[in-house]
Design an enzyme around this catalytic site. Structure first.
Site, PDB file in Angstrom:
ATOM      1  N   ASN A   7       3.186   0.311  -2.719  1.00 33.43           N
ATOM      2  CA  ASN A   7       4.394   1.066  -2.078  1.00 33.43           C
ATOM      3  C   ASN A   7       5.849   0.290  -2.490  1.00 33.43           C
ATOM      4  OD1 ASN A   7       6.444   2.002  -0.118  1.00 33.43           O
ATOM      5  ND2 ASN A   7       5.101   2.641   1.043  1.00 33.43           N
ATOM      6  N   GLU A  34       5.987   5.910  -1.955  1.00 34.26           N
ATOM      7  CA  GLU A  34       7.217   6.135  -1.624  1.00 34.26           C
ATOM      8  C   GLU A  34       8.294   6.122  -2.893  1.00 34.26           C
ATOM      9  OE1 GLU A  34       7.840   3.355   2.269  1.00 34.26           O
ATOM     10  OE2 GLU A  34       9.409   4.932   2.198  1.00 34.26           O
ATOM     11  N   TYR A 106      -0.053   8.323   0.396  1.00 31.55           N
ATOM     12  CA  TYR A 106       0.780   8.053   1.303  1.00 31.55           C
ATOM     13  C   TYR A 106       0.683   8.740   2.708  1.00 31.55           C
ATOM     14  CZ  TYR A 106       5.629   6.842   2.974  1.00 31.55           C
ATOM     15  OH  TYR A 106       6.531   6.295   4.028  1.00 31.55           O
ATOM     16  N   ASP A 147      -0.989   3.604   0.539  1.00 27.04           N
ATOM     17  CA  ASP A 147      -0.334   3.092   2.071  1.00 27.04           C
ATOM     18  C   ASP A 147      -0.867   3.931   3.297  1.00 27.04           C
ATOM     19  OD1 ASP A 147       1.310   2.591   4.169  1.00 27.04           O
ATOM     20  OD2 ASP A 147       3.173   2.775   3.330  1.00 27.04           O
ATOM     21  N   ASN A 149      -0.781   3.581   6.150  1.00 22.80           N
ATOM     22  CA  ASN A 149       0.088   3.358   7.286  1.00 22.80           C
ATOM     23  C   ASN A 149      -1.040   3.301   8.654  1.00 22.80           C
ATOM     24  OD1 ASN A 149       2.863   3.046   7.463  1.00 22.80           O
ATOM     25  ND2 ASN A 149       2.967   5.155   6.424  1.00 22.80           N
ATOM     26  N   ASP A 247       9.323  -3.616   1.072  1.00 20.27           N
ATOM     27  CA  ASP A 247       8.631  -4.092   2.103  1.00 20.27           C
ATOM     28  C   ASP A 247       7.103  -4.347   1.877  1.00 20.27           C
ATOM     29  OD1 ASP A 247       8.702  -1.478   2.212  1.00 20.27           O
ATOM     30  OD2 ASP A 247       9.621  -1.396   4.205  1.00 20.27           O
ATOM     31  N   HIS A 248       6.855  -3.791   1.304  1.00 21.08           N
ATOM     32  CA  HIS A 248       5.100  -4.027   0.829  1.00 21.08           C
ATOM     33  C   HIS A 248       4.861  -4.932  -0.545  1.00 21.08           C
ATOM     34  CE1 HIS A 248       3.652  -0.288   2.986  1.00 21.08           C
ATOM     35  NE2 HIS A 248       4.682  -0.144   3.003  1.00 21.08           N
TER      36      HIS A 248
END
Length: 257
Positions: A7, A34, A106, A147, A149, A247-248
């Site tokens: 991501n 993303e 995602y 991802d 989540n 951030d990943h």
DNA sequence: ATGTCCTGCGTGGCAGGA
């Protein structure tokens, strides 16, 4: 064969980091999430120059997914998760590479929960479960990666008590993920590293990376045909420490042939 | 509640998402 998921949190803002990591890690296939770029703003030339062909599905400002392949053919199968013709988010793309079906996803974040965003997350998970069942019946080797989540268990978060009411960890989310697994999918990272603390995401806030306050939310789900070929898997954690990084962190697995 | 980083809109910093 090495397959990775990453991501990037804006493919253009992250291009130097992405290219550096591709050169270092040399994965055969990469699933990106993303992109945060409209279709025509995907950096295709730079990706091609790095040795990869790509298919992608962009969107203004948010979401966006891509599959990169080094050398080999890449044959797109679909760029929409079935089940809701009104869904306009670019969150799923699926291709066949070297005889393997690769679903790049995602999954919606879902916060704040409860609320309409959480409802959307759960309905998206229902659609994924339905589509995953169809893929299982195809008889081909399949990986569903990206991802999610979803924090699958307490082992996958630095401080579970802080995340009880978060959409990534709520019981409904974890139950839906377990429903998916029970169809016959294997979580590749956990299969090979049953007892390790492994994170794939660290918040930009509060020095989360420096404190190792992470989450494991990027996953590889393998069907039985592919699980038998699984040889190694891991997280390129150091990439999260680079300048102008996502951030990943990138996550990868290696398959026999 | 806070913290940070990204995009869009549209040129100066917010708003919204994560």
């Amino acid at each position: 064969m090495k397959i990775a998921t990453y991501n990037v949190n804006s493919v253009n803002a992250r291009l130097p980091v992405l290219l550096r990591w591709l050169d270092e890690a040399r994965p055969d296939v990469v699933c990106l999430q993303e992109l945060k770029a409209v279709q025509e703003n995907f950096p295709e030339q730079a990706i091609n120059d790095a040795g990869y062909s790509a298919i992608w599905h962009g969107q203004k400002a948010w979401n966006g997914v891509a599959i990169l392949s080094r050398g080999g053919n890449i044959s797109e199968r679909r760029r929409v998760l079935p089940g809701d013709p009104t869904d306009e988010h670019s969150r799923y793309i699926e291709a066949e590479v070297d005889g393997i079906v690769i679903g790049c996803l995602y999954l919606p974040n879902g916060n704040p929960a409860p609320g309409p965003k959480f409802d959307y997350k759960l309905s998206w998970m229902d659609r994924l479960i339905t589509h995953a069942a169809e893929l299982l019946s195809s008889g081909m080797p399949v990986v569903l990666t990206g991802d999610y989540n979803v924090i699958p268990t307490e082992q996958d978060v630095y401080k579970p008590e802080n995340w009880i009411n978060d959409a990534l960890f709520r019981p409904e989310t974890r139950e839906a993920f377990q429903t998916l697994l029970k169809q016959g999918w294997t979580d590749a990272i956990r299969k090979l590293h049953p007892n390790d603390r492994i994170y794939t995401y660290y918040d930009f806030f509060r020095n989360a990376f420096g404190r190792d306050a992470g989450l494991r939310i990027d996953h590889f789900l393998l069907n039985p045909q592919l699980e038998s070929r699984l040889r190694a898997a891991g997280v390129d954690r150091h990439v999260r420490g680079w300048e102008k990084t996502s951030d990943h962190a990138p996550v990868w697995m290696e398959l026999e042939h």
